[in-house]
Design an enzyme around this catalytic site. Sequence first.
Site, mmCIF file in Angstrom:
data_model
loop_
_atom_site.group_PDB
_atom_site.id
_atom_site.type_symbol
_atom_site.label_atom_id
_atom_site.label_comp_id
_atom_site.label_asym_id
_atom_site.label_seq_id
_atom_site.Cartn_x
_atom_site.Cartn_y
_atom_site.Cartn_z
ATOM 1 N N ASP A 217 45.078 55.422 7.927
ATOM 2 C CA ASP A 217 43.629 55.685 8.086
ATOM 3 C C ASP A 217 43.016 55.868 6.703
ATOM 4 O O ASP A 217 43.733 55.994 5.713
ATOM 5 C CB ASP A 217 43.420 56.965 8.914
ATOM 6 C CG ASP A 217 44.167 58.142 8.299
ATOM 7 O OD1 ASP A 217 45.327 58.359 8.690
ATOM 8 O OD2 ASP A 217 43.634 58.815 7.395
ATOM 9 N N ASP A 219 41.221 58.542 5.934
ATOM 10 C CA ASP A 219 40.854 59.961 5.924
ATOM 11 C C ASP A 219 39.372 60.095 6.297
ATOM 12 O O ASP A 219 38.971 59.553 7.324
ATOM 13 C CB ASP A 219 41.200 60.596 4.566
ATOM 14 C CG ASP A 219 41.267 62.113 4.667
ATOM 15 O OD1 ASP A 219 41.767 62.617 5.696
ATOM 16 O OD2 ASP A 219 40.806 62.801 3.749
HETATM 17 N N1 LIG Z 1 44.106 61.607 6.746
HETATM 18 C C1 LIG Z 1 45.249 62.277 6.754
HETATM 19 N N2 LIG Z 1 45.320 63.523 6.205
HETATM 20 C C2 LIG Z 1 46.495 64.186 6.187
HETATM 21 N N3 LIG Z 1 47.624 63.725 6.720
HETATM 22 C C3 LIG Z 1 47.592 62.509 7.267
HETATM 23 N N4 LIG Z 1 48.545 61.792 7.864
HETATM 24 C C4 LIG Z 1 47.994 60.618 8.258
HETATM 25 N N5 LIG Z 1 46.687 60.562 7.940
HETATM 26 C C5 LIG Z 1 46.418 61.735 7.322
#
Ligand SMILES: Nc1ncnc2[nH]cnc12
Length: 300
Positions: A217, A219
Amino acid sequence: MVNTVHDVKIAVIGGSGLYNLEGLEVIEEVNPETPWGFASDKIIISKTPSGNKIAFLARHGRGHYLTPTEVPVRANIAALKHLGVEVIIAFSAVGSLREEIPPCDFVLPDQLIDRTRGLRPSTFFGEGVVAHAGFAEPFHAGLSDLIAKHEKVLEFGAKLHQKKTAVCMEGPAFSTRAESHMYRSWGGDVINMSALPESKLAREAEIAYQMICMSTDYDCWRDNEEAVTVETVMQNMGNNGKNAKTLLHAILPDLEEAVSNNTLVPNLKGSMKFAGMTAPEKRNPKTVEKLEFILPGYYC
Ligand SMILES: Nc1ncnc2[nH]cnc12
Ligand SMILES: CSC[C@H]1O[C@H](OP(=O)(O)O)[C@H](O)[C@@H]1O
């Protein structure tokens, strides 16, 4: 006191969405008690195509019942070390803090920023035996290079990036948008909740450790876009999990050769022998006994 019965030199730690290793013949499951308690789950020992043993441990347990804060990291690393493990390949689902690391790309970080909150025991030392491990390079450059050579096996258009900086946050809630922007301004490239204290404890146990981060992703730093959710992470873990297994099978022959010929650089064996500060007569015998489990003969 390395366990010669098992003599497993290579271990894989699987994270979110990666709870087993397919395509390898399982030999046995073990659950050794360590001075720091039991590992997250049973450790599965399998046979590689060349006949060597390989251990697999699900970081959050199979069924994912431990939050990142609850993972018994000292027990995990101690149990693996006790089986004979010299190398850990640790998989982790991460958020990307960079446009050029889209979901499904893989990242081999070489640096780390600690944003955990002191809730996780992060050292085998203290309580009467003081030692300081070198941690300027928190991951293993030799392992990273060995893995990077196999980038081409990745499917779904995934790329592999080296020499990036991981941020490890406490969680379990994801970051705020302000935090995500701050991590980018600090030079962070990916973010997870698992790199610490796992990498630090592996260093204290003299285990060569490289995390393979799998982007799931962006974030929440892209202002007009939806922030990360577990749903997005797990959707992308489908392809990532397949690539993780393909990559692992591809690197195994080189890894087994490097481990059996002892050619991984840097060689961490013996590095903790001279890290101790406590005068022999001042060492707490109880702590000395615990340390015998992972670094036999060093502090007794
Ligand atoms: N955006 C994110 N923040 C922290 N841990 C994660 N693991 C997968 N995506 C994450
Ligand atoms: C499910 S998203 C957050 C979760 O995913 C990562 O886990 P792991 O590193 O074990 O793959 C991240 O570190 C968080 O624990």
